[in-house]
Design an enzyme around this catalytic site. Structure first.
Site, mmCIF file in Angstrom:
data_model
loop_
_atom_site.group_PDB
_atom_site.id
_atom_site.type_symbol
_atom_site.label_atom_id
_atom_site.label_comp_id
_atom_site.label_asym_id
_atom_site.label_seq_id
_atom_site.Cartn_x
_atom_site.Cartn_y
_atom_site.Cartn_z
ATOM 1 N N VAL A 162 0.770 -1.187 -0.033
ATOM 2 C CA VAL A 162 -0.110 -0.062 -0.099
ATOM 3 C C VAL A 162 1.096 1.390 -0.114
ATOM 4 O O VAL A 162 1.122 1.811 1.181
ATOM 5 C CB VAL A 162 -1.028 -0.030 1.159
ATOM 6 C CG1 VAL A 162 -1.913 1.102 0.967
ATOM 7 C CG2 VAL A 162 -1.584 -1.215 1.385
ATOM 8 N N HIS A 163 1.357 1.585 -1.179
ATOM 9 C CA HIS A 163 2.268 2.612 -1.271
ATOM 10 C C HIS A 163 1.661 4.099 -0.966
ATOM 11 O O HIS A 163 1.657 4.799 0.020
ATOM 12 C CB HIS A 163 3.104 2.729 -2.666
ATOM 13 C CG HIS A 163 4.037 1.341 -2.835
ATOM 14 N ND1 HIS A 163 4.875 1.205 -1.726
ATOM 15 C CD2 HIS A 163 4.146 0.549 -3.496
ATOM 16 C CE1 HIS A 163 5.532 0.022 -2.020
ATOM 17 N NE2 HIS A 163 4.971 -0.413 -3.280
ATOM 18 N N ASP A 164 0.903 4.528 -2.188
ATOM 19 C CA ASP A 164 0.350 5.795 -2.440
ATOM 20 C C ASP A 164 -0.536 6.078 -1.215
ATOM 21 O O ASP A 164 -0.806 7.308 -0.653
ATOM 22 C CB ASP A 164 0.071 6.138 -3.610
ATOM 23 C CG ASP A 164 1.033 6.188 -4.824
ATOM 24 O OD1 ASP A 164 2.220 6.073 -4.273
ATOM 25 O OD2 ASP A 164 0.754 6.193 -5.816
#
Length: 330
Positions: free
Chosen positions: A249-251
């Site tokens: 879950v980067h952004d």
């Protein structure tokens, strides 16, 4: 999270959609605490033509009011490289069908001038959430350095500082958004605005599993189904590349920091980005908790990096915002 009586936070979302970018965009759009005042595009997960088209498509598909301004199509200094089609698909959104012709149009200003214009119109109110390369931010600073003291906060998804063994995803030391334009990132960290770097140290500590995405599909309405569709390609990449059952879950982690900073533990100190050589793209913070002889970090502003995250609480927050936002728009 902000209380109902607090004015919504004005956000410019600087992005390169991108599967996780799309998921973070709806996180912003559906959060009642956020007033999304603009979407600026940059090259990265796909070409600037594709990322801008994707942003416009998302605006049209989900009836997002915020204007879309086209941004930088090349890095400041480093040469262009091929986009990571193996991660996001050739169309940037997991190869789901996207119409060639859209009913919505780009804003008349280029992204960096849109940023300048909005910051000047709303001094000390704008938060920039930047989840792609930092090229638009650097161009805005170069044209109007004074905006740095008028921006409320800059929250980026970028960098890797070695916590929990997370030091790079493009090279052993470099994260994708930073190595994509290291000179822009170095200029962005050096500016006198408050920056929070939400890097791989925390984004790779959170996984949206296949089961999580399936439940989001069932309960998240149109958005949940869309996320499921675009993330099939993305999940397949992560399964092959890392062996995880799901997606990092980067952004959306950057958005989560903005909505609830208590989800994260941070460390202050000036940050430099390596701009040449074998370690190009590496992000290095000189922590304020230690003293050093004179270094290139001296005189730079203290910026924050995220060094720990409450993953389960973050995933609960994302799920709640998307499900409730979808229900409100049903």
């Amino acid at each position: 999270m902000t209380s109902p009586s607090t004015a919504p936070i004005k956000v410019i979302y600087d992005t390169d959609p991108g599967i996780d970018d799309a998921m973070a965009l709806l996180f912003l759009e559906y959060a009642p605490e956020i007033d999304l005042v603009g979407i600026t595009t940059v090259l990265g997960n796909a070409s600037i033509d594709t990322t801008t088209h994707n942003a416009l498509y998302l605006k049209q598909l989900f009836d997002i009011a915020a204007p879309v301004a086209r941004g930088a199509g090349k890095p400041l200094v480093v040469p262009m490289v091929e986009e990571p089609h193996f991660v996001h698909g050739r169309n940037g959104l997991g190869e789901v069908p996207i119409p060639d012709t859209l009913s919505v149009k780009e804003h008349e200003l280029p992204a960096h001038r849109f940023i300048i214009d909005m910051v000047r119109k709303h001094p000390h109110e704008i938060v920039i959430v930047a989840v792609g390369r930092m090229t638009n931010l650097a161009l805005a600073l170069r044209e109007d350095p004074g905006i740095a003291e008028l921006v409320k906060e800059v929250v980026i998804m970028g960098g890797a500082f070695g916590f929990y063994g997370h030091s790079g995803n493009v090279t052993p030391v470099a994260e994708a958004n930073i190595i994509g334009d290291p000179h822009a990132a170095d200029e962005m960290f050096a500016a006198p605005w408050p920056v929070v770097a939400v890097g791989l140290d925390v984004t790779q500590e959170c996984v949206m599993t296949t089961a999580y995405m399936a439940e989001l599909r069932e309960k998240g309405g149109k958005a949940g189904q869309f996320f499921w569709d675009i993330s099939r390609f993305y999940e397949d990449f992560y399964r092959r590349a890392t062996g995880i059952d799901g997606i990092f879950v980067h952004d959306s982690s950057a958005v989560a920091y903005l909505l609830d900073p208590t989800l994260f533990k941070t460390r202050p100190g000036p940050i430099k980005v390596v701009t040449e050589g074998i370690a190009i793209g590496q992000t290095i913070q000189q922590p304020t908790t230690r003293s050093f002889p004179p270094t290139p970090w001296d005189g730079l502003p203290n910026q924050k990096i995220c060094i720990a995250v409450d993953g389960p609480r973050f995933l609960d927050l994302y799920f709640k915002v998307i499900v409730e936002g979808a229900a409100a728009r049903a």
